[in-house]
Design a protein around this motif. Structure first.
Motif, short mmCIF file in Angstrom:
data_model
loop_
_atom_site.label_atom_id
_atom_site.label_comp_id
_atom_site.label_asym_id
_atom_site.label_seq_id
_atom_site.Cartn_x
_atom_site.Cartn_y
_atom_site.Cartn_z
N GLN A 160 -82.54 -0.07 -4.37
CA GLN A 160 -82.45 0.51 -5.85
C GLN A 160 -83.50 1.56 -6.21
O GLN A 160 -83.70 1.38 -7.38
CB GLN A 160 -82.33 -0.56 -7.00
N ARG A 161 -83.88 2.35 -5.17
CA ARG A 161 -84.98 3.27 -5.44
C ARG A 161 -84.46 4.51 -5.27
O ARG A 161 -83.76 4.87 -4.24
CB ARG A 161 -86.24 2.98 -4.77
N GLU A 162 -84.49 5.76 -6.32
CA GLU A 162 -84.11 7.17 -5.89
C GLU A 162 -85.02 7.73 -4.99
O GLU A 162 -86.19 7.31 -4.58
CB GLU A 162 -84.34 7.72 -7.37
N GLY A 163 -84.26 8.25 -3.77
CA GLY A 163 -84.84 8.87 -2.80
C GLY A 163 -85.17 7.90 -1.52
O GLY A 163 -85.83 8.21 -0.71
N GLU B 267 -90.41 15.58 12.04
CA GLU B 267 -90.88 17.08 11.41
C GLU B 267 -89.92 17.10 10.32
O GLU B 267 -90.03 17.81 9.00
CB GLU B 267 -90.79 18.03 12.47
N LEU B 268 -88.55 17.02 10.57
CA LEU B 268 -87.48 17.31 9.61
C LEU B 268 -87.46 16.34 8.48
O LEU B 268 -87.35 16.64 7.17
CB LEU B 268 -86.00 16.88 10.43
N VAL B 269 -87.73 15.03 8.70
CA VAL B 269 -88.05 13.87 7.62
C VAL B 269 -89.19 14.50 6.78
O VAL B 269 -89.29 14.69 5.45
CB VAL B 269 -88.37 12.60 8.17
N HIS B 270 -90.36 15.07 7.34
CA HIS B 270 -91.44 15.43 6.52
C HIS B 270 -91.04 16.55 5.76
O HIS B 270 -91.54 16.75 4.43
CB HIS B 270 -92.55 15.66 7.59
N TYR B 271 -90.34 17.50 5.97
CA TYR B 271 -89.91 18.54 5.25
C TYR B 271 -89.02 18.16 4.04
O TYR B 271 -89.38 18.64 3.15
CB TYR B 271 -89.01 19.70 6.02
N HIS B 272 -88.12 17.41 4.22
CA HIS B 272 -87.25 17.06 3.36
C HIS B 272 -87.85 16.11 2.44
O HIS B 272 -87.35 15.68 1.39
CB HIS B 272 -86.04 16.48 3.93
N LYS B 273 -89.06 15.41 2.57
CA LYS B 273 -89.81 14.73 1.58
C LYS B 273 -90.25 15.61 0.56
O LYS B 273 -90.71 15.22 -0.50
CB LYS B 273 -90.96 13.96 2.33
N HIS B 274 -90.19 17.20 0.74
CA HIS B 274 -90.85 17.93 0.05
C HIS B 274 -89.87 18.73 -0.84
O HIS B 274 -90.03 19.51 -1.75
CB HIS B 274 -92.15 18.73 0.32
N ASN B 275 -88.58 19.08 0.02
CA ASN B 275 -87.62 20.05 -0.45
C ASN B 275 -86.29 19.25 -0.18
O ASN B 275 -85.82 18.74 1.14
CB ASN B 275 -87.64 21.18 0.57
N SER B 276 -85.41 19.07 -1.12
CA SER B 276 -84.34 18.58 -1.03
C SER B 276 -83.41 19.27 -0.18
O SER B 276 -82.68 18.75 0.78
CB SER B 276 -83.62 18.28 -2.30
N LEU C 134 -79.78 18.18 0.28
CA LEU C 134 -79.60 16.61 0.14
C LEU C 134 -79.45 16.35 -1.43
O LEU C 134 -79.89 17.20 -2.24
CB LEU C 134 -80.87 15.93 0.53
N ALA C 135 -79.04 15.34 -1.75
CA ALA C 135 -78.81 14.77 -3.12
C ALA C 135 -80.03 14.56 -4.05
O ALA C 135 -80.10 14.87 -5.08
CB ALA C 135 -78.05 13.37 -3.21
N THR C 136 -81.11 14.28 -3.13
CA THR C 136 -82.29 14.17 -3.71
C THR C 136 -83.43 14.25 -2.74
O THR C 136 -82.97 14.17 -1.55
CB THR C 136 -82.89 13.02 -4.41
N ARG C 137 -84.60 14.70 -2.94
CA ARG C 137 -85.69 14.77 -1.83
C ARG C 137 -85.91 13.33 -1.30
O ARG C 137 -85.75 12.26 -1.92
CB ARG C 137 -87.03 15.27 -2.26
N LEU C 138 -86.33 13.30 -0.19
CA LEU C 138 -86.74 11.77 0.56
C LEU C 138 -88.01 11.51 -0.15
O LEU C 138 -88.99 12.06 -0.05
CB LEU C 138 -87.00 11.97 2.06
N LYS C 139 -87.93 10.36 -0.47
CA LYS C 139 -89.38 9.71 -1.16
C LYS C 139 -89.97 8.69 -0.32
O LYS C 139 -91.10 8.69 0.05
CB LYS C 139 -88.99 9.22 -2.51
#
Length: 603
Positions: A263-266, A318-327, A330-335
């Motif tokens: 139940q956590r955003e991202g 590297e894809l995951v690392h990018y989307h941790k900082h930019n959505s 995506l519905a929200t950035r990866l947290k």
């Protein structure tokens, strides 16, 4: 190169079959030098062609074999070694002409292996591997831990010791090629329970010294300390599996259950897609009262990975690392990935690399969780670790047979099997310590949530799939459950389903397991060959699996609920009828059940 030792002895063929005959043994000339143990055909008077070779540095143990257990032969010794072109562990059984000759070769071979820098294992099997198990301890895995401490472990504490050989050839042997270092990364923390084990710290690197055993590897940390670690707590460096967000074979249903529990955003994870070679990113967002979005990770012509085509990267990490900082679409950035610490770390094969007998003083017994024909189940703690404690009724089972069986069962380790950690035998009652599954039996879970579950075919099918994975593991290791049913499967976090109580039915005495002939087994889950002839096999487990699927798709209804056991026998064996299709079950899935019930063991 000259020779240092030579003798005429017999060896057992590596491809020995079920039936014993003279052709299983061959007379050979054995020749030992600085690097190799070689053997040749020929007669006592003349040496012939080379038939095999063992590199001394790959030797793991040189030990005597109990007299008379290898086809009633005496003066037998064994050379345990790694295969030349694979990671398999092999055992060469050699029959000496006398006990003096045997002891001479055992002593000489050990010294030669030490000189060649061999890494010895701490335990060996004093018996032999025959018909799918060891004669000394009945373990069914060929790579299972031994039952006796090796002579080298007793003498040197497992440390390789340089030793001088008798006179050797004047021509020096070339140095052996260095073995590539195998480096792994700890995915979970591991706290040792015995002195021979090594602590793991999540994220740190370790060098693997010996990976010949399936579940426990010998490793060395950055400080040079070595010991045993659970193999399922580490992953190869640079592999996707070393990342805490990678859930390799997680299904869509599984991923949704895991992320909704957080139940956590991202909160996110990456898993294999149903399409071979493809991957999916599953992401939780709190919008619309919480939902899980699934994104296919695609590959462009250059081999780069992307979700949004203009943001492509050479690797998934590297894809995951990018989307941790930019959505970026995506519905929200990866947290952050789901929590993997503590209770969600996988079970180990036993508490440590060698512990089987548990000290009852170390167990704290808490609330009762359930009761059955074998006794009661309690929540408990062992050295602070939450466990399930089964206290067996003294009159409910045959202790002696089960104790031997349990030694083998601790070596069975799979994500969909309830792990047996060990047993208490030094006081009554007999206590079995297993992994704790917080939501109890699958049968109770199905009945509690029946209204919600029967409308979710994918969830029910996922439960069936998990049980199937656990049973396939047992079958591969030639282990028959004998009592597969919803009551003997347990449910844990994120709707994880695990098979429990495998092999226990042989030792339990209860009316529910009595057929019309008085034989003890679960009648309503048994096929015709068991009902008529009490012949169990992996095929009888397949039949029971079909009945378990039926239980799942009925929400926990008792099979043949209006029939007595004697009527079930007549229905299945004589009328040759089968359970009807559950109302919530799709036709395709019911056909799988019918396939499970079609076979009849050839008698």
């Amino acid at each position: 190169m000259g020779e240092t030792k030579k003798d005429f002895m017999m060896k057992r063929s590596l491809n020995k079959g079920t039936f014993i005959n003279a052709s299983n043994y061959k007379s050979r000339w054995f020749v030992l030098d600085r690097e190799f143990l070689r053997y040749f055909d020929g007669t006592f008077d003349k040496q012939g062609k080379q038939k095999g070779v063992i590199e001394l540095r790959k030797i793991k143990a040189v030990e005597n074999v109990e007299d008379h257990v290898l086809d009633r032969k005496t003066n037998v010794f064994q050379v345990v070694h790694a295969a030349q072109k694979s990671s398999d562990i092999l055992t060469l059984y050699i029959v000496a002409q006398s006990d003096d000759q045997r002891q001479d070769w055992v002593t000489y071979l050990r010294k030669a292996a030490e000189y060649a820098d061999a890494h010895f294992i701490p335990k060996y099997h004093k018996g032999v591997w025959m018909s799918g198990s060891y004669t000394c301890c009945n373990q069914i895995s060929k790579n299972a831990i031994g039952c006796e401490v090796t002579s080298t472990e007793k003498e040197f504490g497992g440390v390789t010791v340089s030793s001088s050989l008798p006179p050797v050839p004047s021509i020096p042997a070339p140095a052996p090629e260095p073995t590539p270092r195998k480096v792994v990364v700890a995915v979970y923390d591991f706290t040792p329970t015995e002195e021979e084990d090594l602590q793991l710290i999540q994220g740190e690197e370790y060098e693997i010294l010996d990976d010949s055993r399936e579940h426990w590897w010998r490793a060395k940390d950055k400080n040079g300390k070595s010991g045993y670690i659970p193999s399922n707590y580490v992953k190869k460096k640079f592999d996707l599996e070393m990342f805490d967000w990678y859930y390799k074979s997680c299904t869509r249903e599984r991923s949704e259950a895991i992320l909704r529990e957080e139940q956590r955003e991202g909160c996110f994870l990456v898993r294999e897609s149903s399409a071979p070679g493809m991957f999916t990113l599953s992401l939780f967002t709190t919008e619309n009262d919480g939902q899980v979005r699934h994104y296919h990770i695609k590959k462009n012509e250059k081999g780069s990975y992307y979700i949004a085509e203009k943001y492509a990267f050479p690797s998934i990490s590297e894809l995951v690392h990018y989307h941790k900082h930019n959505s970026a679409g995506l519905a929200t950035r990866l947290k952050s990935p789901p929590t993997r610490s503590g209770a969600t770390a996988p079970a180990t094969a036993g508490f440590s690399s060698s512990k089987f007998e548990i000290d009852p003083a170390e167990i704290t017994i808490g609330d009762q969780l359930g009761a059955g024909c074998f006794g009661t189940v309690h929540e408990g703690k062992w050295r602070g670790k939450r466990v399930a404690v089964k206290m067996m009724k003294e009159s409910a089972m045959s202790d002696d047979g089960f104790i031997e069986e349990a030694k083998t069962m601790t070596q069975l380790n799979h994500n969909n099997l309830v792990q047996l950690y060990g047993i208490v035998t030094k006081k009554k009652p007999l206590i079995i310590v297993t992994e704790l599954m917080q939501y109890g039996s699958l049968l109770s879970y199905l009945r509690r949530h029946k209204a919600r579950l029967l409308s979710k075919t994918a969830t029910l099918l996922d439960m069936c799939s998990q049980v199937c994975n656990g049973m396939a593991y047992l079958e591969k290791r030639r282990f028959i459950h004998r009592d597969l049913a919803a009551r003997n499967c347990l449910v844990g976090q994120s709707t994880v389903v695990k098979v429990a109580d495998f092999g226990l039915a042989r030792y339990v005495i209860d009316d529910e397991y009595t057929s019309s002939t008085g034989t003890k087994f679960p009648v309503k889950w048994a096929p015709p060959e068991v009902l008529s002839y009490t012949r169990f096999s992996s095929k009888s487990d397949v039949w029971a699996y079909g009945v378990l699927m039926w239980e799942i798709f009925t929400g926990g209804v008792m099979p043949y609920d209006k029939m007595k056991n004697v009527e079930v026998v007549d229905y299945v064996c004589h009328s040759k009828l089968r359970l009807e299709k559950p109302g919530a079950c799709p036709e395709k899935i019911y056909k799988v059940m019918l396939q499970c019930w079609q076979h009849v063991l050839q008698l």
